[in-house]
Design a protein around this motif. Structure first.
Motif, PDB file in Angstrom:
ATOM      1  N   LEU A   1     -23.088 -15.525 -88.122  1.00  6.87           N
ATOM      2  CA  LEU A   1     -23.670 -14.503 -88.814  1.00  6.87           C
ATOM      3  C   LEU A   1     -24.455 -13.702 -87.928  1.00  6.87           C
ATOM      4  N   GLY A   2     -25.153 -14.299 -87.189  1.00 11.00           N
ATOM      5  CA  GLY A   2     -25.991 -13.240 -86.145  1.00 11.00           C
ATOM      6  C   GLY A   2     -25.239 -12.554 -85.361  1.00 11.00           C
ATOM      7  N   ALA A   3     -23.909 -13.154 -84.844  1.00 11.75           N
ATOM      8  CA  ALA A   3     -23.099 -12.417 -84.057  1.00 11.75           C
ATOM      9  C   ALA A   3     -22.422 -11.157 -84.747  1.00 11.75           C
ATOM     10  N   PHE A   4     -22.153 -11.432 -86.089  1.00 11.36           N
ATOM     11  CA  PHE A   4     -21.693 -10.128 -86.900  1.00 11.36           C
ATOM     12  C   PHE A   4     -22.859  -9.216 -87.216  1.00 11.36           C
ATOM     13  N   GLY A   5     -23.947  -9.472 -87.250  1.00  6.82           N
ATOM     14  CA  GLY A   5     -25.289  -8.658 -87.655  1.00  6.82           C
ATOM     15  C   GLY A   5     -25.219  -7.652 -86.289  1.00  6.82           C
ATOM     16  N   GLY A   6     -25.172  -8.299 -84.899  1.00  7.10           N
ATOM     17  CA  GLY A   6     -25.064  -7.543 -83.807  1.00  7.10           C
ATOM     18  C   GLY A   6     -23.926  -6.798 -83.650  1.00  7.10           C
ATOM     19  N   TYR A   7     -22.899  -7.280 -84.383  1.00  5.41           N
ATOM     20  CA  TYR A   7     -21.873  -6.445 -84.070  1.00  5.41           C
ATOM     21  C   TYR A   7     -21.711  -5.134 -84.755  1.00  5.41           C
ATOM     22  N   PHE A   8     -22.193  -5.133 -86.106  1.00  4.33           N
ATOM     23  CA  PHE A   8     -22.204  -3.874 -87.082  1.00  4.33           C
ATOM     24  C   PHE A   8     -22.912  -3.174 -86.213  1.00  4.33           C
ATOM     25  N   VAL A   9     -24.197  -3.533 -85.985  1.00  2.17           N
ATOM     26  CA  VAL A   9     -25.143  -2.523 -85.090  1.00  2.17           C
ATOM     27  C   VAL A   9     -24.555  -1.716 -84.168  1.00  2.17           C
ATOM     28  N   LEU A  10     -23.796  -2.673 -83.110  1.00  2.95           N
ATOM     29  CA  LEU A  10     -23.256  -2.023 -81.922  1.00  2.95           C
ATOM     30  C   LEU A  10     -22.173  -0.786 -82.493  1.00  2.95           C
ATOM     31  N   GLU A  11     -21.316  -1.243 -83.657  1.00  5.29           N
ATOM     32  CA  GLU A  11     -20.353  -0.359 -84.053  1.00  5.29           C
ATOM     33  C   GLU A  11     -20.867   1.060 -84.495  1.00  5.29           C
ATOM     34  N   THR A  12     -22.115   0.708 -85.218  1.00  2.31           N
ATOM     35  CA  THR A  12     -22.856   2.004 -85.861  1.00  2.31           C
ATOM     36  C   THR A  12     -23.392   2.969 -84.588  1.00  2.31           C
ATOM     37  N   THR A  13     -24.086   2.094 -83.594  1.00  2.00           N
ATOM     38  CA  THR A  13     -24.722   3.058 -82.330  1.00  2.00           C
ATOM     39  C   THR A  13     -23.534   3.894 -81.772  1.00  2.00           C
ATOM     40  N   ARG A  14     -22.333   3.103 -81.731  1.00  2.00           N
ATOM     41  CA  ARG A  14     -21.311   3.851 -81.061  1.00  2.00           C
ATOM     42  C   ARG A  14     -20.699   5.037 -81.753  1.00  2.00           C
ATOM     43  N   SER A  15     -20.873   5.004 -83.316  1.00  2.35           N
ATOM     44  CA  SER A  15     -20.087   5.831 -83.960  1.00  2.35           C
ATOM     45  C   SER A  15     -21.214   7.023 -84.086  1.00  2.35           C
ATOM     46  N   ILE A  16     -22.358   7.093 -83.591  1.00  2.00           N
ATOM     47  CA  ILE A  16     -23.305   8.077 -83.503  1.00  2.00           C
ATOM     48  C   ILE A  16     -23.148   9.046 -82.668  1.00  2.00           C
ATOM     49  N   PRO A  17     -22.549  10.475 -82.571  1.00  2.00           N
ATOM     50  CA  PRO A  17     -22.247  10.965 -81.402  1.00  2.00           C
ATOM     51  C   PRO A  17     -23.708  11.750 -80.869  1.00  2.00           C
ATOM     52  N   ILE A  18     -23.593  11.749 -79.342  1.00  2.00           N
ATOM     53  CA  ILE A  18     -24.642  12.582 -78.867  1.00  2.00           C
ATOM     54  C   ILE A  18     -24.063  13.285 -77.730  1.00  2.00           C
ATOM     55  N   GLY A  19     -24.159  14.576 -77.981  1.00  2.00           N
ATOM     56  CA  GLY A  19     -23.268  15.364 -77.006  1.00  2.00           C
ATOM     57  C   GLY A  19     -21.984  14.778 -76.856  1.00  2.00           C
ATOM     58  N   SER A  20     -21.483  14.686 -75.608  1.00  2.00           N
ATOM     59  CA  SER A  20     -20.076  14.129 -75.427  1.00  2.00           C
ATOM     60  C   SER A  20     -19.965  12.737 -75.468  1.00  2.00           C
ATOM     61  N   SER A  21     -21.351  12.148 -75.524  1.00  2.00           N
ATOM     62  CA  SER A  21     -21.283  10.543 -75.541  1.00  2.00           C
ATOM     63  C   SER A  21     -21.800  10.170 -76.884  1.00  2.00           C
TER      64      SER A  21
END
Lengths: 361, 404
Positions: free
Chosen positions: A89-109
């Motif tokens: 469950l902890g691994a899933f928690g981290g997974y969704f956070v990383l997916e979210t941070t990846r989907s927030i665009p900052i400039g071209s990154s």
């Protein structure tokens, strides 16, 4: 403890068997070591380095999960078989956070690549939070109502909780295997290149992070158990619940906090597992859970330093064992569990568990 | 579906009309042919009846997708067959659930119908095995598009044939491709310790060694784990040029992703048809570049393009989506239809006579038939897929056909 007084000690048959078995295995091991290192070296220094790196990293994670087993066992005398699933469950928690941070665009990154430290920190916080909350409710729902029941009852409840968590995760997140989206600087498989024996050996960043973090967490936990008030009450409850209660310790509270701590460690281990190995699905906690349980028994269940040692030892044995013994890697688990059997024959209380367990018995 | 019914209906009506109009005496033979004098030696298709091709497939339950896909693809072959001396073909797909008992039940039902002349199936190996003796007794030839258990053709059955390659054939072709085409001499083999993966790995090892190559490492991984770097480091110390993997995507992906950090950078990963698919690409990303895999998807050809278009038009989804057997399914029905046309005798009495024993022999004797999945030539035990599998390689994040 006074020495037994009586006639001269006689050697019992089982001790003879132990001695013969022990000498046999030790002799075989020495012979194999001579073979692989001196007589006919099969592997170069680079390969040994890779085995060591793999084993140490895996061992670190095993150790971290094993501590969760050991803490709970020390206090409740039960094996929390759902511990591996808390890690999932902890691994899933981290997974969704990383997916979210990846989907927030900052400039071209994106946020994840631009601020890797914050993203990973957030992933750890989320993983730890999810696992902590699950650990707390697991104890409240599955174990507390069974306090005082025969020892088998909470064990069965633990297995039930484990199956429940696995299937709940499958229903919630689906059965497909997902891959951790690491920030760019922590790409799996990338790392420092060491030139060992003329060959490049990669020391992965994620592996170093995992290893260092697990050692730090273990030291912090050791300090907590040994130096703080909570740690003292945990040790008191472990010694004797009734007496601890008479001394004014809130036993249920201490047990709750123990589950919170063990859940937090499992959550951190889950996120590390994801960052380093990249795989997360509903069943991902099962094998590490079993391995960590083995590590805890190996080190001496109930002992925190024992779990650390046992975890590292198991990780190293898994990666070095088949190479040293010159057998197929498919049999690495056979070696790991074979060593468990040997340890249980010669030191039933585990590598460092003796003193502690004798006091409790 | 409705449309298909209309087409069939129209075709049947046309057939009726034609049959009615066909002047007597224009057939190949007059009256009852010589070979059909004995009772039951021929299937007699009277005007207005269809030439039936049977199929036993799982149409319900967990594996319904297989039955659905294979029967749909075979129906296209039946459509393409058009009209033959005023007769049309019809596919009768019965639900055998993919189970042995279901296979026998369907076989008994199909042999009871005197107008069923051949079987495009069965689909699952277990069902096929139990159905084989029943068709053998009735002299009805089979052509399975998907039953891959190697033993099936070793039972000595004269009626059973298949136009799909077996695991043994896949392993053989893979070893030959590695040695002859990729010029690999030092190969490492890893499998997942399960029947399918280990079986393939063993075949590759045997063939590769017999070709003159060296298998430097033969190892297994435990399925379900997410760290294989120790075994990969061990393999790296043996300095192979390529790594053959027998198993499925779950473990294959982990191996591919950990090859670089384990010292196997630049070593070719070669997977089986269990590692082929979009999932592999999604989960290996850049690490998967240059990896090989095996698939049932046939090489590009005009016939395949036409079939893919027809499938999409009729069923609203691309061929190969429900099961990987769409193309062999088409071939199995098409090759049966071709042989039936060759063997059938159109008589002056308006009936079509199909000598059963001759049909069985003719199916076994198929040679150089160009199907969608490649050349179909049956050997003496009924293995008809002569072209073997198609190898694919990841190029710019996509599977493309590997050069022959």
């Amino acid at each position: 403890m006074p020495k037994p007084i009586g006639p001269a000690r006689r050697i019992k048959p089982y001790q003879v068997i132990q001695a013969v078995l022990g000498a046999g295995f030790a002799g075989y091991l020495l012979w194999r070591l001579y073979q692989v290192f001196i007589a006919a070296p099969e592997y170069g220094a680079d390969t040994w380095a890779r085995f060591l790196i793999t084993g140490a990293i895996l061992g670190g994670v095993y150790a971290l999960i094993a501590i969760g087993y050991t803490l709970v066992y020390g206090i409740l005398r039960m094996i929390n078989f759902a511990h591996g699933d808390i890690m999932m469950l902890g691994a899933f928690g981290g997974y969704f956070v990383l997916e979210t941070t990846r989907s927030i665009p900052i400039g071209s990154s994106n946020f994840s690549d631009a601020y890797p430290v914050w993203s990973v920190l957030a992933a750890f916080l989320a993983g730890v939070a999810v696992a902590t909350v699950s650990g707390y409710f697991l104890e409240r729902i599955a174990y507390r109502p069974l306090r005082g029941a025969p020892r088998l009852v909470p064990l069965i409840s633990a297995i039930g909780a484990s199956i429940f968590l696995e299937n709940a995760a499958q229903l919630l997140f689906g059965a497909q295997r997902r891959d951790y989206a690491n920030p760019a600087v922590l790409t799996r498989g990338e790392g420092w290149t060491l030139a060992i024996g003329g060959t490049d050996v990669i020391l992965p960043y994620t592996g170093v992070l995992t290893f260092v973090l697990s050692i730090l967490l273990m030291l912090a936990l050791y300090a907590l158990v040994m130096r703080t008030r909570l740690g003292r009450s945990m040790r008191a409850v472990a010694e004797n619940k009734q007496v601890a209660a008479l001394m004014g310790i809130d036993v249920d509270g201490v047990i709750s906090r123990t589950f919170i701590i063990s859940g937090a460690l499992a959550g951190a281990a889950g996120v590390m597992w994801g960052l380093h190995l990249g795989l997360v699905y509903h069943f991902v906690g099962f094998i590490p859970g079993i391995k960590a349980f083995t590590a805890a028994v190996l080190g001496g269940i109930g002992s925190v330093p024992g779990a650390m040692l046992g975890g590292l030892f198991l990780g190293l044995v898994e990666s070095l064992g088949p190479a040293v013994l010159g057998i197929n890697f498919q049999l690495k688990d056979v070696i790991a569990f074979g060593i468990l059997v040997l340890v249980l024959i010669f030191r039933p209380t585990g590598i460092v568990g003796e003193v502690l367990t004798e006091e409790k018995v | 579906m409705k449309r298909l019914t209309y087409i069939l209906l129209a075709a049947t009506l046309a057939a009726l009309l034609l049959a009615a109009c066909a002047p007597a005496g224009e057939g190949k033979v007059s009256g009852v042919p010589e070979e059909c004098k004995a009772d039951g030696s021929c299937a007699v298709i009277k005007p207005g009846q269809t030439i039936k091709i049977g199929m036993g497939a799982p149409m319900t339950g967990d594996n319904a997708a297989f039955g659905q896909d294979i029967s749909q693809a075979a129906k296209i072959a039946v459509q393409d067959a058009g009209e033959f001396n005023g007769f049309v073909f019809e596919l009768i797909a019965e639900d055998d659930g993919g189970t042995p008992e279901g296979g026998a039940a369907v076989a008994n039902k199909l042999v009871a119908d005197p107008t069923v002349v051949a079987i495009a199936g069965h689909i699952f190996s277990g069902a096929t095995l139990s159905a084989m003796p029943i068709y053998e007794a009735a002299n009805i030839p089979m052509m399975s598009p998907s039953a891959t258990v190697p033993d099936l053709t070793k039972k000595g059955s004269p009626v059973f044939n298949r136009c799909v390659f077996t695991d043994a054939a896949q392993g053989k072709f893979a070893a030959e491709y590695l040695y002859n085409t990729l010029k690999i001499t030092k190969l490492a083999i890893v499998h997942d310790g399960q029947a399918y993966g280990q079986g393939l790995a063993t075949v590759v090892q045997d063939i590769f060694t017999s070709l003159g190559g060296t298998v430097v490492s033969f190892n297994a991984v435990t399925p379900g784990e997410s760290d294989y770097s120790a075994v990969l480091a061990d393999i790296a110390s043996k300095k192979p040029q390529a790594l053959y993997f027998g198993g499925y995507t779950s473990e294959g992906v982990v191996i591919v992703n950990q090859m670089k950090q384990s010292g196997l950078e630049g070593v070719i990963f070669f997977g089986d048809d269990g590692t082929f698919g979009q999932d592999f690409l999604d989960r290996t990303g850049a690490n998967g570049e240059g990896a090989y895999s095996t698939s049932l998807i046939p090489p590009a050809s005009d016939a395949r393009t036409a079939f893919d278009a027809a499938y999409l038009e009729n069923y609203g989804q691309p061929a190969g989506k429900l099961s990987p057997y769409s193309w062999t399914a088409y071939d199995s029905a098409a090759v049966l239809i071709k042989v039936i046309k060759d063997v059938a005798l159109y008589s002056s009495d308006g009936n079509l006579y199909i000598p059963r024993a001759e049909l069985v022999a003719a199916v076994r004797a198929v040679k150089d038939y160009q199907g969608l999945s490649g050349t179909i030539t049956c050997d003496e035990i009924g293995e008809c897929s002569a072209s073997g599998p198609v190898f694919n390689v990841v190029k710019d994040g996509k599977w493309v056909e590997a050069p022959k």
